[in-house]
Each structure stands twice: as structure tokens, then as C-alpha cells.
Motif scaffolding. Structure first.
Motif, PDB file in Angstrom:
ATOM      1  N   LYS A  79      -5.013   4.906  13.845  1.00 17.08           N
ATOM      2  CA  LYS A  79      -4.955   3.412  14.302  1.00 17.08           C
ATOM      3  C   LYS A  79      -4.613   2.676  13.102  1.00 17.08           C
ATOM      4  N   VAL A  80      -4.507   3.112  12.283  1.00 20.93           N
ATOM      5  CA  VAL A  80      -3.647   2.284  11.170  1.00 20.93           C
ATOM      6  C   VAL A  80      -2.213   1.633  11.220  1.00 20.93           C
ATOM      7  N   LEU A  81      -1.671   2.317  12.001  1.00 20.48           N
ATOM      8  CA  LEU A  81      -0.556   1.526  12.337  1.00 20.48           C
ATOM      9  C   LEU A  81      -0.352   1.980  14.357  1.00 20.48           C
ATOM     10  N   TYR A  82       0.325   0.049  14.725  1.00 22.89           N
ATOM     11  CA  TYR A  82       0.692  -0.379  15.708  1.00 22.89           C
ATOM     12  C   TYR A  82       2.227   0.864  15.677  1.00 22.89           C
ATOM     13  N   PRO A  83       2.042   1.395  16.941  1.00 20.67           N
ATOM     14  CA  PRO A  83       3.374   2.551  17.355  1.00 20.67           C
ATOM     15  C   PRO A  83       4.746   1.331  17.309  1.00 20.67           C
ATOM     16  N   PRO A  84       5.262   0.132  17.523  1.00 19.95           N
ATOM     17  CA  PRO A  84       6.214   0.021  17.740  1.00 19.95           C
ATOM     18  C   PRO A  84       6.624  -1.225  16.082  1.00 19.95           C
ATOM     19  N   THR A  85       6.160  -0.926  14.813  1.00 19.99           N
ATOM     20  CA  THR A  85       5.909  -0.872  14.078  1.00 19.99           C
ATOM     21  C   THR A  85       7.225  -0.135  13.152  1.00 19.99           C
ATOM     22  N   ILE A  86       7.164   1.040  13.775  1.00 25.43           N
ATOM     23  CA  ILE A  86       8.655   2.107  13.359  1.00 25.43           C
ATOM     24  C   ILE A  86       9.841   1.353  13.694  1.00 25.43           C
ATOM     25  N   ARG A  87       9.605   0.860  14.754  1.00 28.30           N
ATOM     26  CA  ARG A  87      10.802   0.890  15.147  1.00 28.30           C
ATOM     27  C   ARG A  87      12.397   0.203  15.109  1.00 28.30           C
ATOM     28  N   PRO A  88      11.812  -0.953  14.479  1.00 28.56           N
ATOM     29  CA  PRO A  88      12.580  -2.090  13.694  1.00 28.56           C
ATOM     30  C   PRO A  88      12.937  -1.725  12.764  1.00 28.56           C
ATOM     31  N   LEU A  89      12.372  -0.941  11.611  1.00 29.77           N
ATOM     32  CA  LEU A  89      12.003  -0.113  10.240  1.00 29.77           C
ATOM     33  C   LEU A  89      13.283   1.111  10.658  1.00 29.77           C
ATOM     34  N   VAL A  90      13.462   1.766  11.361  1.00 32.89           N
ATOM     35  CA  VAL A  90      14.370   2.706  11.148  1.00 32.89           C
ATOM     36  C   VAL A  90      15.490   2.361  11.611  1.00 32.89           C
ATOM     37  N   ALA A  91      16.259   1.215  11.924  1.00 33.61           N
ATOM     38  CA  ALA A  91      17.389   0.878  12.122  1.00 33.61           C
ATOM     39  C   ALA A  91      18.137   0.177  10.821  1.00 33.61           C
ATOM     40  N   SER A  92      17.008  -0.276   9.989  1.00 30.57           N
ATOM     41  CA  SER A  92      18.041  -0.367   9.291  1.00 30.57           C
ATOM     42  C   SER A  92      17.741   0.573   7.822  1.00 30.57           C
ATOM     43  N   ASN A  93      16.867   1.723   7.558  1.00 34.29           N
ATOM     44  CA  ASN A  93      15.761   2.625   6.944  1.00 34.29           C
ATOM     45  C   ASN A  93      15.077   1.825   6.192  1.00 34.29           C
ATOM     46  N   ILE A  94      14.124   0.564   6.534  1.00 30.08           N
ATOM     47  CA  ILE A  94      13.720  -0.192   5.504  1.00 30.08           C
ATOM     48  C   ILE A  94      11.985   0.752   4.937  1.00 30.08           C
ATOM     49  N   PRO A  95      12.107   1.394   3.864  1.00 29.20           N
ATOM     50  CA  PRO A  95      10.829   2.068   3.790  1.00 29.20           C
ATOM     51  C   PRO A  95       9.861   0.950   3.989  1.00 29.20           C
ATOM     52  N   LEU A  96       8.233   1.792   4.339  1.00 30.31           N
ATOM     53  CA  LEU A  96       7.063   1.395   4.631  1.00 30.31           C
ATOM     54  C   LEU A  96       5.777   2.212   3.769  1.00 30.31           C
ATOM     55  N   GLU A  97       5.551   1.293   3.055  1.00 31.53           N
ATOM     56  CA  GLU A  97       4.069   2.086   2.685  1.00 31.53           C
ATOM     57  C   GLU A  97       2.833   0.889   3.432  1.00 31.53           C
ATOM     58  N   LEU A  98       2.131   2.207   3.377  1.00 29.32           N
ATOM     59  CA  LEU A  98       0.574   2.199   3.475  1.00 29.32           C
ATOM     60  C   LEU A  98      -0.396   2.025   2.064  1.00 29.32           C
ATOM     61  N   LYS A  99      -1.020   0.395   2.298  1.00 32.07           N
ATOM     62  CA  LYS A  99      -1.694   0.581   1.174  1.00 32.07           C
ATOM     63  C   LYS A  99      -3.304   0.033   1.356  1.00 32.07           C
ATOM     64  N   ASN A 100      -4.158   0.597   0.893  1.00 30.15           N
ATOM     65  CA  ASN A 100      -5.213   0.155   0.438  1.00 30.15           C
ATOM     66  C   ASN A 100      -5.710  -1.141  -0.378  1.00 30.15           C
ATOM     67  N   THR A 101      -6.079  -2.435   0.247  1.00 28.37           N
ATOM     68  CA  THR A 101      -5.945  -3.767  -0.281  1.00 28.37           C
ATOM     69  C   THR A 101      -7.087  -4.200  -1.533  1.00 28.37           C
ATOM     70  N   PHE A 102      -8.304  -2.602  -0.932  1.00 28.28           N
ATOM     71  CA  PHE A 102      -9.408  -2.596  -1.586  1.00 28.28           C
ATOM     72  C   PHE A 102      -9.360  -1.664  -2.973  1.00 28.28           C
ATOM     73  N   SER A 103      -8.255  -0.625  -2.773  1.00 24.38           N
ATOM     74  CA  SER A 103      -8.177  -0.430  -3.772  1.00 24.38           C
ATOM     75  C   SER A 103      -6.435  -0.203  -4.440  1.00 24.38           C
ATOM     76  N   PRO A 104      -5.876  -1.146  -4.797  1.00 27.52           N
ATOM     77  CA  PRO A 104      -3.583  -1.130  -4.512  1.00 27.52           C
ATOM     78  C   PRO A 104      -3.583  -0.673  -5.622  1.00 27.52           C
ATOM     79  N   GLN A 105      -4.404   0.412  -6.753  1.00 25.70           N
ATOM     80  CA  GLN A 105      -3.857   1.114  -7.078  1.00 25.70           C
ATOM     81  C   GLN A 105      -3.601   2.556  -6.853  1.00 25.70           C
TER      82      GLN A 105
END
Ligand code: ASP
Ligand code: MG
Length: 477
Positions: free
Chosen positions: A254-280
């Protein structure tokens, strides 16, 4: 420009919003920041709508208003404009609840409108706080910019209109803050993009602006190779392809809402999943780069509450058009198919769907095949419920010999019966259908087989060391 999205738990209270400001101000790039509603607010708004049918939840509206006012005060960012916005929003909300109560019913349109208020409120508070902190941000009104049609609660994006709106009003040389989740349709009525939809909003902005990258900040380190609530040894995945991320997000992660990937693939935009509580922490990176992981399997995951339909009969063998009719009749009753299997004898087709729509499916299929069933060419449609689909996911599984064999033997050795099997020709996903009662066990044994070392320490205690015990010790030795 980069796009950053902060989820509900990342903006839950003043302390966390300060952390968000820290993260944002440390990024040298121009940025567009998308935010969710404060943690729990979307659910609370949804409940208000439902409760209003019976009784007007005045106290709950007051409490919700108070929560937002307190937050603004704690962040030292309340001002007349924000105060007026709270007054307007909550008196509007009170009026809507009165309306629902007078009618004794609500509609999806009303629900979408009310649920979307959470993001409007959070984004305005955070915008005001950023200004107080000297962070120079403009406000991007997602309701105006994002156009989506179809159902009010899970509207589908009109990409062309949206991208053109975004490009004509966003100036890439400045910073913006925008509410997630909300959009409006062609009639300018408020709609939402589905629960968890703020991820998608952020990806839409990233896609339209051809952003350098999208960062999604939540309260977890990234994507894990299994659900940590089920598998204690679940491990972080460092990098994934878009397809792997889509498969994993679709199945339970459940970390990611599935449709999120679609707009990114079209322009090869990298996606990073990060933790606000441990940003390092590095998080999970999703892009097109080659995976450096030796293991061809990236994750093991499950979809619960699956119902099976079995359409069978001698009349089907060698006949054209049966599969087409099965899918068309399911489509007519609005059912989406999760899994399909058909053997080459063509004697039966097995379809996996959401369990709660089984009755609807039987009705649709029985009327479509009424003639064939009455003549005995087809058997009455059989159904079965309480299944889970367990899937093994990984791009590199293709052409690896023995992976499905290992799945079957691991499940078999653990006494788990496989009801149906599906594997696409891309070999990115091997899915098996099993009884729901075995779901946790199956995920654990598969996780162990594919992700942990082969040796396992066990403690064995034997009582009564007679002939049998002695022989047994010998065997262990
Ligand atoms: N607030 C919305 C929800 O709870 C959207 C989101 O947070 O992604 O579903
Ligand atoms: Mg989310």
C-alpha cells in the motif's frame, strides 16, 4: 523542477510539518510540493457525510475545525485570510451536512466534494506556514488545473487538458504548493482521484512539467519485498523498474497508489520513495536503470478476498467466442477481471474477481449463457470464494528455469493446495490462487524460500530416548 509529495502522516501535526519544511528547504531545485490531508481527516470527512443521513454531526464538525485552527496556531501561521478560509469552509460543510440530513441521503458527488476539503485545508495551512518561514511558494489550485471525468470518487484523468492547464499556469522558475487528491470534471464539479490519490496528483504534476524526479515522502522507508505485517523478515527494496513497482503496488504493497506510475513512465521520470521520519535513509528508487540485485524475484505479495468463477462444459471445446462472451458479460455488469486461466482442452475457463461481486457476475454470466446451460452444453456457472492470489514479482524472472517449480514445491511441501495458476508471457508475475486461510503461511514460506539464507536454526527437544529416539538421533547426525 522536482515534485515532492507528503502523505497524511507526514503532515499529521505541527512537528511533522516543520520536518517537511526542513526537507523542502534543503533541496536546491525549484519545487512543486503536493500534500495530503492531515492524517485521518479524509476518513473523518467521509464519516461526516455518512452520519449526516441520520443526524447532523455538529460537534464533529466543530472538532475538525478546531484541529485545523490549533495546527495553524501551533505553527504560528494563522492570519485573517486563513481564519476566513476556515470559517467559510466549515460553515459550508455544516450546510452540506444539513442538506444531506434533510434529504436523508447522500450522493457520490457530495462525498467527493466533502472528502476533498481535507487537502484544501492542509495545503492552505502549509502554504501559510512556508510563508512565515520565509519559504517562497505560490499556491497551485489542483481543482482548477487537474481535469478528470467519469465517477466522482475515482475520476479518470483528462491528460491533454490537465497537462495544458498545468503548463500554461505553472512557472518552472518558482516554487509551488498544491493539494493532492482533488480535481474537477468537465462540468467544473469537484471530484477526487481515488483513495490514496495524492500520489497520483503528484505524478500528474511531474509528468506535465517533465520534472527531474518525483519524491514521495511517507512514514515508511520505501517498498519492502513483502508486507511487514505478515513477514517479519521483510526487506527494503533498493531499486525497482516501473513495471515491478506497478505490480507490487497493485498487490497489497500500500505504499504507492498504482496509477501513480503511469504519468512517470511516459517521460522516464524517476520516482523515489522516502521516509519523512528518517530522511537520511536511501529509500526505494524506481526508474529504468538495470537492477543490480542478483535475485530475479523482487517481492512476494498477495491480493485477498478473491472469488473464482468456473465456466465449463463440453460445448466449449473447439468453439470460438466463448472467452469473448465471458468477458463481455462481466464487463456489462461492471466487473473487472483479476486473473484468467484456460487449459488447452478449452473445456473450462476460470476467472478470478473480487469476491463481493460474485453474485453480480453469476447473474451476468447466467443470462448470457442461458441457452447453452439449458441445453447442457455448459454447466451452471460454479463459484467459490475466500481465495487469495499470491504473486511473485520480478522483471528478471523471465527465462529463469525452475522458479515456478520452486513456488509449487515450496507450497506443496507446506501442505498448501494450489487452486489455479497464472503467469503472463512477460514472466514478470507468477500468480497462484490458494485458500485465503493459507495466505500468511504461503507468503512466509515463499519469502523464506526466495529471500533468506538456506540454513535455519531450530530447537529440537526429544522426550524418551529409546530405540526409536536413538535411531532418530543417528539420522540427524
Ligand atoms: N487524503 C486522501 C486519502 O486519504 C488522498 C491521499 O492521502 O493520498 O485517500
Ligand atoms: Mg498514500
Amino acid at each position: 523542477m522536482i515534485v515532492l509529495k507528503f502523505g497524511g502522516s507526514s503532515v499529521a501535526n505541527a512537528e511533522r510539518i516543520r520536518q517537511v519544511a526542513d526537507i523542502v528547504s534543503n533541496k536546491p531545485e525549484q519545487k512543486l510540493v503536493v500534500v495530503s490531508a492531515l492524517k485521518g481527516v479524509t476518513d473523518a470527512l467521509k464519516e461526516l457525510v455518512q452520519e449526516s443521513i441520520q443526524e447532523i454531526p455538529t460537534q464533529k464538525i466543530i472538532d475538525l475545525k478546531q484541529r485545523h485552527e490549533d495546527l495553524a496556531n501551533e505553527l504560528n501561521c494563522s492570519n485573517t485570510e486563513l481564519g476566513n478560509y476556515f470559517e467559510e469552509t466549515f460553515s459550508y460543510l455544516q450546510k452540506i451536512c444539513l442538506g444531506i440530513n434533510a434529504l436523508g441521503e447522500s450522493t457520490e458527488r457530495v462525498e467527493a466534494l466533502v472528502m476533498g476539503l481535507g487537502e484544501k485545508l492542509s495545503s492552505r495551512i502549509i502554504h501559510s506556514f512556508f510563508q512565515v518561514e520565509g519559504l517562497n511558494f505560490n499556491y497551485a489550485d489542483s481543482e482548477q488545473l487537474i481535469v478528470a471525468n467519469g465517477t466522482f470518487l475515482v475520476a479518470s484523468l483528462d491528460e491533454e487538458k490537465t497537462y495544458s492547464n498545468i503548463n500554461s499556469s505553472i512557472d518552472k522558475s518558482t516554487n509551488y504548493i498544491a493539494p493532492g487528491f482533488i480535481a474537477s470534471n468537465h462540468d467544473a464539479k469537484p471530484v477526487t482521484l481515488g483513495r490514496g490519490g495524492s500520489d497520483y496528483s503528484a505524478a500528474i504534476y511531474a509528468g506535465a512539467l517533465n520534472a527531474e524526479r518525483l519524491e514521495i515522502w511517507s512514514d515508511v522507508d520505501g517498498m519492502l519485498n513483502a508486507n511487514p505485517m505478515i513477514v517479519k523478515q521483510a526487506k527494503m527494496i533498493q531499486n525497482l523498474s516501473y513495471e515491478e513497482a506497478f505490480e507490487l503496488s497493485y498487490f497489497g504493497a500500500k505504499v504507492l497508489y498504482p496509477p501513480t506510475i503511469r504519468p512517470l513512465v511516459a517521460s522516464n521520470i524517476p520516482l523515489e520513495l522516502k521516509n519523512t521520519f528518517s530522511p537520511q535513509k536511501e529509500g526505494t528508487r524506481i526508474d529504468t536503470s538495470e537492477s543490480f540485485d542478483e535475485n530475479p524475484v523482487k517481492g512476494v505479495t498477495a491480493l485477498s478476498n478473491v472469488g473464482l468463477l468456473n465456466i465449463s462444459g463440453i460445448g466449449m471445446a473447439n468453439q470460438k467466442g466463448y472467452a469473448k462472451r465471458v468477458f463481455e458479460s462481466l464487463e456489462r455488469v461492471g466487473i473487472s477481471v483479476i486473473l484468467i486461466t484456460q487449459c488447452c482442452s478449452e473445456h473450462s475457463i476460470c476467472v478470478g474477481i473480487e469476491q463481493q461481486v460474485l453474485d453480480l457476475a453469476i447473474a451476468g454470466l447466467s443470462s448470457e449463457f442461458e441457452f447453452e446451460i439449458s441445453r447442457g452444453l455448459l454447466n451452471p456457472v460454479e463459484t467459490d470464494s475466500d481465495y487469495s492470489i499470491i504473486a511473485l514479482i520480478g522483471d528478471k524472472m523471465i527465462n529463469r528455469i525452475g522458479l515456478s517449480g520452486k513456488v509449487f514445491s515450496v507450497l506443496g511441501e507446506n501442505g498448501i493446495n494450489i487452486k489455479a495458476i497464472a503467469q503472463g508471457a512477460s514472466e514478470r508475475n507468477i500468480s497462484v490462487v490458494i485458500n485465503k486461510t493459507n495466505e500468511h503461511k504461503a507468503i512466509n514460506v515463499l519469502h523464506e524460500a526466495f529471500f533468506t539464507e538456506n540454513t535455519k536454526k531450530i530447537h529440537l527437544y526429544i522426550a524418551g530416548k529409546g530405540n526409536v529416539g536413538t535411531a532418530f538421533f543417528g539420522m540427524i547426525q
